[in-house]
Design an enzyme around this catalytic site. Sequence first.
Site, PDB file in Angstrom:
ATOM      1  N   LYS A  21      45.384  36.909  45.746  1.00  0.00           N
ATOM      2  CA  LYS A  21      45.874  36.433  44.438  1.00  0.00           C
ATOM      3  C   LYS A  21      46.425  37.579  43.589  1.00  0.00           C
ATOM      4  O   LYS A  21      47.222  37.351  42.676  1.00  0.00           O
ATOM      5  CB  LYS A  21      44.747  35.701  43.704  1.00  0.00           C
ATOM      6  CG  LYS A  21      44.314  34.400  44.408  1.00  0.00           C
ATOM      7  CD  LYS A  21      43.033  33.842  43.801  1.00  0.00           C
ATOM      8  CE  LYS A  21      42.569  32.563  44.491  1.00  0.00           C
ATOM      9  NZ  LYS A  21      41.228  32.128  44.042  1.00  0.00           N
TER      10      LYS A  21
ATOM     11  N   TYR B  75      35.349  35.767  39.045  1.00  0.00           N
ATOM     12  CA  TYR B  75      34.999  34.421  38.547  1.00  0.00           C
ATOM     13  C   TYR B  75      33.823  34.499  37.566  1.00  0.00           C
ATOM     14  O   TYR B  75      33.819  35.373  36.700  1.00  0.00           O
ATOM     15  CB  TYR B  75      34.723  33.462  39.719  1.00  0.00           C
ATOM     16  CG  TYR B  75      35.707  33.654  40.831  1.00  0.00           C
ATOM     17  CD1 TYR B  75      37.039  33.289  40.637  1.00  0.00           C
ATOM     18  CD2 TYR B  75      35.366  34.253  42.032  1.00  0.00           C
ATOM     19  CE1 TYR B  75      37.985  33.499  41.629  1.00  0.00           C
ATOM     20  CE2 TYR B  75      36.302  34.469  43.021  1.00  0.00           C
ATOM     21  CZ  TYR B  75      37.603  34.087  42.815  1.00  0.00           C
ATOM     22  OH  TYR B  75      38.537  34.305  43.784  1.00  0.00           O
TER      23      TYR B  75
HETATM   24  O1  DON Z   1      41.181  28.484  47.978  1.00  0.00           O
HETATM   25  C1  DON Z   1      40.129  28.833  48.499  1.00  0.00           C
HETATM   26  O2  DON Z   1      39.085  28.214  48.319  1.00  0.00           O
HETATM   27  C2  DON Z   1      40.133  30.069  49.358  1.00  0.00           C
HETATM   28  N1  DON Z   1      41.336  30.151  50.124  1.00  0.00           N
HETATM   29  C3  DON Z   1      40.018  31.309  48.520  1.00  0.00           C
HETATM   30  C4  DON Z   1      38.819  31.291  47.605  1.00  0.00           C
HETATM   31  C5  DON Z   1      38.236  32.632  47.423  1.00  0.00           C
HETATM   32  O3  DON Z   1      38.488  33.553  48.170  1.00  0.00           O
HETATM   33  C6  DON Z   1      37.244  32.764  46.339  1.00  0.00           C
HETATM   34  N2  DON Z   1      36.749  34.135  46.274  1.00  0.00           N
HETATM   35  N3  DON Z   1      35.718  34.626  46.261  1.00  0.00           N
END
Ligand code: DON
Length: 314
Positions: A64, A236
């Site tokens: 991201k 987060y």
């Molecule tokens: O969209 C998702 O849920 C995953 N591809 C990425 C989420 C993620 O890496 C959250 N990080 N800790």
Amino acid sequence: MQDLLTDIAAAAAANSDKGKVATYIPELAGIDPDQFGIAVATADGGLFTAGAAETPFSIQSVSKVFALALALGRVGDQIWRRVGREPSGLSFDSILLLERENGIPRNPFINAGALVTTDTYLSGSSPREALGELLRFIRAAADDEGIHMNEQVATSEFATGHRNFSLAHYLASHDNMRSDVDKVLGTYCHQCAVEMNCRQLALAGRFLVDTPGMPALVSIERRRRINALMMTCGHYDGSGDFAFRVGMPGKSGVGGGILVISPGRAAIAVWSPGLNRYGNSKLGTEAMELFAHRTGWSVFGVPHAGGAICHASS
Ligand code: DON
């Protein structure tokens, strides 16, 4: 620096609580949590590694950061009409605030916000072209043409990504998606499926460090702002805890990777697949806490006289 990384890898290996591997993306569920790697790429050209620093992993939400850089490159500050700059205090995949805040995600690092940045760099291109642009950016940053996406991970996430589908359709219902929702989700799943090892990720992270002699991929102002968002939103609902314990901007991913920036000094990549309750690497966070303590590196000030200070090149 090398002795420090060796110590950190040994401490991680000796820790019996490795955290829990993410299971909601089936392709990630079978990964052995008993793995740890770390790499430091310094502004003066040094590279230090320890542990499984050559083992590739799925960078997931660390992507991201690169997506935000691309979206800013496309539309500049106009991106802030579609996504905010505040921590959400909620989990990465939460839909809760989206209804109350009329389809404007709190920040570009929660999933809803990242879907907006993906939609932004996808706009006007095909998914193939947009993903090609993303890979070119990451490869240029790392100076490594060998970086790829793992198609199986992307397919696995797309097949089970009901939450992200909900978020994207909710954004569309608020007129905050420009492209076809399925194309945005396909592009997003591939973006998250970029694979790197710690060495490659630390080298790629140098675009957020003031690195003399390296072509600037983003302006100084953008670099500072991306770092600010990593500090406030990169972990987060665990962002405050990470800032408190580590004191440097960082971005985590559910694959267990964390990219940490010490502005002007170095980019650090740490990886261990077991996660803590916030969905961030457990051993990775603990390793960075030890790293910050032993180096004295923090954006909040230098240690008092006599405290530990580790120079980038030492
Ligand atoms: O969209 C998702 O849920 C995953 N591809 C990425 C989420 C993620 O890496 C959250 N990080 N800790």
